[in-house]
Design an enzyme around this catalytic site. Structure first.
Site, PDB file in Angstrom:
ATOM      1  N   PRO A 212       6.326  11.902  11.653  1.00  0.00           N
ATOM      2  CA  PRO A 212       5.951  10.510  11.369  1.00  0.00           C
ATOM      3  C   PRO A 212       7.101   9.558  11.675  1.00  0.00           C
ATOM      4  O   PRO A 212       8.255   9.974  11.803  1.00  0.00           O
ATOM      5  CB  PRO A 212       5.620  10.532   9.862  1.00  0.00           C
ATOM      6  CG  PRO A 212       5.421  11.973   9.524  1.00  0.00           C
ATOM      7  CD  PRO A 212       6.281  12.747  10.459  1.00  0.00           C
ATOM      8  N   PRO A 213       6.810   8.270  11.786  1.00  0.00           N
ATOM      9  CA  PRO A 213       7.889   7.299  12.043  1.00  0.00           C
ATOM     10  C   PRO A 213       8.899   7.280  10.904  1.00  0.00           C
ATOM     11  O   PRO A 213       8.552   7.370   9.731  1.00  0.00           O
ATOM     12  CB  PRO A 213       7.142   5.961  12.141  1.00  0.00           C
ATOM     13  CG  PRO A 213       5.729   6.327  12.469  1.00  0.00           C
ATOM     14  CD  PRO A 213       5.475   7.643  11.812  1.00  0.00           C
ATOM     15  N   GLY A 214      10.162   7.145  11.274  1.00  0.00           N
ATOM     16  CA  GLY A 214      11.218   6.993  10.286  1.00  0.00           C
ATOM     17  C   GLY A 214      11.740   8.269   9.681  1.00  0.00           C
ATOM     18  O   GLY A 214      12.558   8.225   8.765  1.00  0.00           O
ATOM     19  N   THR A 215      11.315   9.434  10.175  1.00  0.00           N
ATOM     20  CA  THR A 215      11.746  10.696   9.569  1.00  0.00           C
ATOM     21  C   THR A 215      13.068  11.208  10.132  1.00  0.00           C
ATOM     22  O   THR A 215      13.605  12.196   9.624  1.00  0.00           O
ATOM     23  CB  THR A 215      10.670  11.770   9.756  1.00  0.00           C
ATOM     24  OG1 THR A 215      10.279  11.817  11.130  1.00  0.00           O
ATOM     25  CG2 THR A 215       9.455  11.459   8.905  1.00  0.00           C
ATOM     26  N   GLY A 216      13.599  10.590  11.190  1.00  0.00           N
ATOM     27  CA  GLY A 216      14.925  10.972  11.670  1.00  0.00           C
ATOM     28  C   GLY A 216      14.945  11.666  13.012  1.00  0.00           C
ATOM     29  O   GLY A 216      15.920  12.353  13.321  1.00  0.00           O
ATOM     30  N   LYS A 217      13.927  11.486  13.829  1.00  0.00           N
ATOM     31  CA  LYS A 217      13.911  12.147  15.142  1.00  0.00           C
ATOM     32  C   LYS A 217      15.019  11.591  16.042  1.00  0.00           C
ATOM     33  O   LYS A 217      15.780  12.352  16.640  1.00  0.00           O
ATOM     34  CB  LYS A 217      12.541  11.958  15.798  1.00  0.00           C
ATOM     35  CG  LYS A 217      11.390  12.537  14.998  1.00  0.00           C
ATOM     36  CD  LYS A 217      10.067  12.378  15.705  1.00  0.00           C
ATOM     37  CE  LYS A 217       9.641  10.935  15.811  1.00  0.00           C
ATOM     38  NZ  LYS A 217       9.403  10.293  14.496  1.00  0.00           N
ATOM     39  N   THR A 218      15.115  10.295  16.132  1.00  0.00           N
ATOM     40  CA  THR A 218      16.165   9.688  16.952  1.00  0.00           C
ATOM     41  C   THR A 218      17.536   9.940  16.343  1.00  0.00           C
ATOM     42  O   THR A 218      18.521  10.116  17.069  1.00  0.00           O
ATOM     43  CB  THR A 218      15.911   8.178  17.095  1.00  0.00           C
ATOM     44  OG1 THR A 218      14.593   7.965  17.602  1.00  0.00           O
ATOM     45  CG2 THR A 218      16.911   7.544  18.033  1.00  0.00           C
ATOM     46  N   GLU A 434      -4.424  -3.164 -17.227  1.00  0.00           N
ATOM     47  CA  GLU A 434      -3.360  -2.214 -16.882  1.00  0.00           C
ATOM     48  C   GLU A 434      -3.146  -1.201 -18.008  1.00  0.00           C
ATOM     49  O   GLU A 434      -2.825  -0.041 -17.742  1.00  0.00           O
ATOM     50  CB  GLU A 434      -2.057  -2.962 -16.594  1.00  0.00           C
ATOM     51  CG  GLU A 434      -2.151  -3.971 -15.456  1.00  0.00           C
ATOM     52  CD  GLU A 434      -2.634  -3.342 -14.159  1.00  0.00           C
ATOM     53  OE1 GLU A 434      -2.395  -2.146 -13.942  1.00  0.00           O
ATOM     54  OE2 GLU A 434      -3.264  -4.058 -13.356  1.00  0.00           O
ATOM     55  N   ASP A 508      -9.444  -0.705  -7.194  1.00  0.00           N
ATOM     56  CA  ASP A 508      -9.630   0.557  -7.920  1.00  0.00           C
ATOM     57  C   ASP A 508     -10.931   1.237  -7.497  1.00  0.00           C
ATOM     58  O   ASP A 508     -10.984   2.465  -7.323  1.00  0.00           O
ATOM     59  CB  ASP A 508      -9.649   0.301  -9.427  1.00  0.00           C
ATOM     60  CG  ASP A 508      -8.353  -0.309  -9.917  1.00  0.00           C
ATOM     61  OD1 ASP A 508      -7.300  -0.023  -9.318  1.00  0.00           O
ATOM     62  OD2 ASP A 508      -8.394  -1.077 -10.894  1.00  0.00           O
TER      63      ASP A 508
END
Length: 634
Positions: A212-218, A434, A508
């Site tokens: 997924p985006p942002g997981t550290g591939k680059t 709530e 909800d």
């Protein structure tokens, strides 16, 4: 003798030269057409009168135009007729020769001047165009210009070795330990190839990092570039394709040619799905420029020899749209899954991003890691940065727990809407709504613990209950049904305590319906429909996303699905109302406390729930003295 450094060279830009030349040509044109203001035009008869009156000092004759300069240096203009000179025509009008001899007469032939001006106007634009094209041609031939027309076919890959070498190492990468081990083998092969060659191992020709985006591939690729010690070429998939046909394939050939010359080396292609999508899915068919680029990549990767020692690393978050020929062994031999980090990985990532930041001693990164389930590495870095911004905004020198809590709320729920002031009626309704969610979550066995309850508007929510999720590999029927009952808690509380329902439970209801439909259609959790799924994902490789679920079932099955979803929802709404009736005292006390302090954290909430079974007298004493809760909240 040392050469003295020369001063800064002043160069006039090309656009200034072009504007200057155009201005000169325009000025000459206006001058020839008489657009500039000149002498006052008078008839020739009036010129004769002026000469006879003795007010004329000089006459200038140029072709058919006559300029009269008076004794007071004022000028007037006139036009003579063709066929005779100005002196003859003035003589015809009664001006004597004696009067003409008494004034100065200048006669000039402008034919040569007109010829030069005509040539200038004829040849000037041509010379200007030739000059512009020559400058463009010299710029296009220059090797330093990456946008040159002759450089279109050259690769735009950046060589990350030497001075541009990243400082990131594998110690700066956390949360993806398995993926890190996979790519570390590549570095070991490049640094010590003999260990692998002795046992007959072949270097992987390609490694595809999926996640997924942002997981550290680059980030992993940067760590490889920082530690491999070999030339590292980095390029984005979108940089291959241009509007000109054949440019992408030419750039691929140039890139792999450079990589072979500098072998052993690494080629990293980021976002390869921009050029590696499945062929035949675009509008251009086999002649599509993107497909030609992909074909060249396939040829280059498949043509490597074992001695080339060039590794291709690619990253994508859409492996489902890649061409199958790109994924086969011999091209991308190894697929590395870079997934979302677990709780231990999130804690390690927070420690890395917390380096050099003054974090208060009471901040527990383990609790923060458990709170941020589902966060990628980029999200955690953003959380740490937002918390530091909150601390700086408040004038503190340390990042405290409240800064992390506010940063988390801002990222997940949006900014706090301080300008939205609730009326007393809306505040009471929100507090009971709530409180209904929180009380049901506290009294069910398969829900996550409540981390925070607030009625402060944030984002699109008027208030919210934040849970502390746990990393789970699988979900049971009980987990889903308890989540549906919790989602119905606000609606049930409104109905029981106010005798009416509002639009506050719209999100909800959507959440509960999605869970119930997934139970029936995807997970086979319906007793009446059997062990099967309903609907199949339909998408377009060209569009790059799923278009929803297509119907692979008939009308009878659709009717049963709707009935099953309704049964699940109705059953859990009844459960929610029963739980609220059984724990009315808890809910009232929680709602009234929220009306006073607006926000409760986990410890305050659990303390309030545990003391709800005290006697009425003890409850009244505690309710009259809310300072403890207010001080803890502040």
């Amino acid at each position: 003798m040392d050469e003295q450094p020369s001063g800064p060279r002043f160069s006039i830009p090309t656009w200034a030269w072009i504007l200057a030349i155009l201005a000169i040509i325009l000025g000459l044109n206006l001058w020839l057409n008489g657009r500039f203001s000149g002498p006052e035009d008078i008839p020739l008869t009036e010129v004769a009168d002026l000469i006879e009156n003795g007010t004329v000092k000089r006459i200038e004759v140029r072709d058919n135009s006559i300029t009269v300069v008076n004794n007071d240096d004022t000028t007037q203009g006139s036009v003579k007729e063709e066929g005779s000179s100005a002196i003859e025509q003035l003589g015809f009008l009664g001006v004597s020769e004696e009067m003409l001899r008494s004034i100065e007469i200048e006669v000039s032939d402008s034919s040569t001047q007109n010829t030069l001006i005509t040539l200038a106007f004829s040849l000037g634009p041509v010379i200007l165009i030739i000059w512009i094209f020559m400058r463009m041609f010299r710029q296009m031939q220059g090797g330093g210009s990456g946008n040159s027309i002759f450089n279109f076919g050259r690769s735009k890959a950046k060589d990350m070795s030497g001075a541009d070498k990243p400082t990131v190492t594998f110690d700066d990468v956390a949360g993806v330990e398995e993926a890190k081990e996979e790519v570390q083998e590549l570095v070991q092969f490049l640094q010590e190839p003999e260990r692998f060659i002795l046992v007959g191992a072949r270097i992987p020709r390609g490694v595809l990092m999926i996640g997924p985006p942002g997981t550290g591939k680059t980030l992993l690729a940067r760590a490889i570039a920082g530690e491999a010690g070999v030339p590292f070429f980095h390029i984005s998939g979108s940089e291959f394709v241009e509007m000109f046909v054949g440019v992408g394939a030419s750039r691929v050939r140039d890139l792999f040619g450079k990589a072979k010359q500098h072998a052993p080396s690494i080629v990293f292609v980021d976002e390869i799905d921009a050029v590696g999508r499945q062929r035949g899915a675009g509008l251009g068919g086999g002649h599509d420029e993107r497909e030609q680029t992909l074909n060249q990549i396939l040829v280059e990767m498949d043509g490597f020899s074992n001695e080339t020692n060039v590794i291709v690393i690619a990253a994508t978050n859409r492996a489902d749209v890649l061409d199958p020929a790109l994924l086969r062994p011999g091209r991308f031999d190894r697929k590395v899954i870079v997934d979302l980090p677990d709780v231990r990985g999130r804690e390690a990532i927070l420690k890395i991003h917390g380096r050099g930041k003054p974090i208060a001693g009471d901040v527990d990164l383990d609790d923060l890691a458990r709170l941020t389930a589902g966060f990628a590495g980029a999200d955690l870095e953003n959380l740490m940065n937002e918390a530091a911004i909150f601390a700086a905004r408040r004038g503190r020198t340390e990042i405290q727990v409240i800064d992390f809590q506010d940063a988390f709320d801002r990222i997940v729920m949006g900014p706090e809407r301080k300008s939205k002031v609730l009326s007393e009626a809306d505040k009471e309704l929100t507090a009971y709504h709530e409180a209904g969610h929180a009380v049901i979550s506290f009294n069910l066995a398969h829900t996550d613990p409540v981390q925070k309850v607030t009625i402060i508007p944030r984002g699109r929510a008027g208030g919210y209950v934040m849970s502390l999720p746990e990393d789970r590999m699988a979900m049971s029927v009980e987990d889903f049904e308890d989540r549906i009952a919790m989602a119905f808690g606000g609606r049930a509380a409104e109905e029981i305590f106010f005798g009416r329902i509002t639009t506050g439970a719209s999100s909800d209801l959507q959440q509960a319906t999605q869970i119930a439909r997934a139970m029936v259609m995807q997970y086979g959790m319906s007793l009446n429909l059997g062990l099967r799924t309903f609907g199949e994902a339909q998408g377009s490789i060209f569009l790059g996303r799923d278009l929803g679920y297509g119907r692979d079932y008939g009308e009878d099955a659709a009717r049963q699905i709707d009935n099953e979803v309704t049964i699940i929802l109705d059953r859990n709404y009844v459960r929610a109302k029963q739980l609220i009736e059984e724990n009315k005292d808890q809910l009232i006390k929680l709602a009234e406390t929220l009306k006073r302090v607006e926000t409760l954290d986990r410890h305050e909430f659990e303390s309030l729930m545990d003391t709800s079974n005290l006697s009425d007298s003890e409850e009244s004493e505690e309710s009259e003295d809310p300072e403890t809760i207010e001080e803890a909240t502040n």
